[in-house]
Design a protein around this motif. Structure first.
Motif, PDB file in Angstrom:
ATOM      1  N   GLN A 115       0.789  -1.228   0.000  1.00  0.00           N
ATOM      2  CA  GLN A 115       0.000   0.000   0.000  1.00  0.00           C
ATOM      3  C   GLN A 115       0.825   1.284   0.000  1.00  0.00           C
ATOM      4  OE1 GLN A 115      -2.316  -1.669   3.462  1.00  0.00           O
ATOM      5  NE2 GLN A 115      -4.038  -0.862   2.306  1.00  0.00           N
ATOM      6  N   GLY A 116       2.144   1.161   0.053  1.00  0.00           N
ATOM      7  CA  GLY A 116       2.981   2.347  -0.059  1.00  0.00           C
ATOM      8  C   GLY A 116       3.489   2.876   1.272  1.00  0.00           C
ATOM      9  N   VAL A 117       4.495   3.738   1.189  1.00  0.00           N
ATOM     10  CA  VAL A 117       5.171   4.225   2.390  1.00  0.00           C
ATOM     11  C   VAL A 117       4.291   5.156   3.216  1.00  0.00           C
ATOM     12  CG1 VAL A 117       6.274   6.203   1.225  1.00  0.00           C
ATOM     13  CG2 VAL A 117       7.341   5.189   3.260  1.00  0.00           C
ATOM     14  N   ASP A 118       3.432   5.948   2.573  1.00  0.00           N
ATOM     15  CA  ASP A 118       2.589   6.874   3.326  1.00  0.00           C
ATOM     16  C   ASP A 118       1.666   6.138   4.291  1.00  0.00           C
ATOM     17  OD1 ASP A 118       3.656   9.161   2.206  1.00  0.00           O
ATOM     18  OD2 ASP A 118       2.209   9.217   0.562  1.00  0.00           O
ATOM     19  N   LEU A 119       1.016   5.091   3.799  1.00  0.00           N
ATOM     20  CA  LEU A 119       0.111   4.330   4.662  1.00  0.00           C
ATOM     21  C   LEU A 119       0.900   3.572   5.723  1.00  0.00           C
ATOM     22  CD1 LEU A 119      -2.866   3.839   5.062  1.00  0.00           C
ATOM     23  CD2 LEU A 119      -2.682   1.781   3.677  1.00  0.00           C
ATOM     24  N   ALA A 120       2.084   3.080   5.354  1.00  0.00           N
ATOM     25  CA  ALA A 120       2.927   2.401   6.342  1.00  0.00           C
ATOM     26  C   ALA A 120       3.290   3.346   7.481  1.00  0.00           C
ATOM     27  CB  ALA A 120       4.188   1.862   5.672  1.00  0.00           C
TER      28      ALA A 120
END
Length: 208
Positions: A175-180
């Motif tokens: 889901q990508g770094v932002d959501l992580a």
């Protein structure tokens, strides 16, 4: 392809040391995904798994910490991996013991492995997971501290940190770094501890 790099020093004498928490995280991930990190290439050991349509490579540099960039840059160049698909996991003395933080980019701080990676890539703008190991006592040498092993009193916090970092990897890939960042960085340690005790099995053991 995504490249997930755990930092540490090769050799049994370094197993379980604070500086090897990146390796510990990759060991847990490889066991969880059912793969081995054994292929020798580009100054490192690698293993690959596929999940949710993604190809993910786990890598441990074998150059010792100070030259970790040789492996990372070599793999990035050989497989033509975009910078945003790189994720480096490493220990950080600027975070409290067991804290886990994901960042999109940043400096190397005091970490020689990260300094080497940034120098070889020529760019600090790549995601990373920092695992807190705390600071040494006043007057203690940093090198002895990071190459020392965790006391038993810190095992639960560090085992939980490995679980959190592994969750961060899964979220990052899917889901990508932002959501992580949103899901991992804001969670309190007390909440993580209660949830992990009930939901996780096969918890990694931190060596003495």
């Amino acid at each position: 392809m995504h490249l997930i790099v755990g930092l540490g020093n090769i050799g049994k004498e370094y197993d379980g040391t604070r500086h090897n928490i990146g390796f510990e995280t990759l060991d847990y991930l490889s066991d969880k995904k059912g793969i081995a990190i054994t292929k020798k290439e580009q100054h490192g050991l690698t293993g690959v798994y596929r999940e949710a349509g993604h190809k993910i490579m786990l890598a441990k540099p074998t150059t010792y910490m100070n030259n970790s960039g040789l492996c990372v840059a070599g793999l990035m160049n050989f497989y033509q991996i975009p910078l945003e698909n790189l994720l480096v996991i490493y220990d950080d003395i600027d975070l409290a013991i067991g804290d886990v933080r994901i960042r999109q980019r940043g400096s190397a701080g005091t970490h020689n492995g990260m300094r080497s990676i940034i120098q070889h890539l020529g760019n600090p703008d790549f995601p990373r997971i920092r695992i807190g190991i705390g600071r040494p006592r006043l007057g203690s040498e940093l090198v002895h501290y990071v190459l020392g092993r965790f006391p038993k009193s810190e095992f639960p916090a560090m085992e939980n940190a490995v679980l959190e970092a592994a969750k961060g990897v899964d979220i990052f890939v899917k889901q990508g770094v932002d959501l992580a960042m949103n899901q991992i960085n804001v969670r309190k340690k007390t909440e993580r501890s209660k949830e992990d005790k009930t939901k996780e099995s096969n918890v990694p053991e931190i060596s003495e």
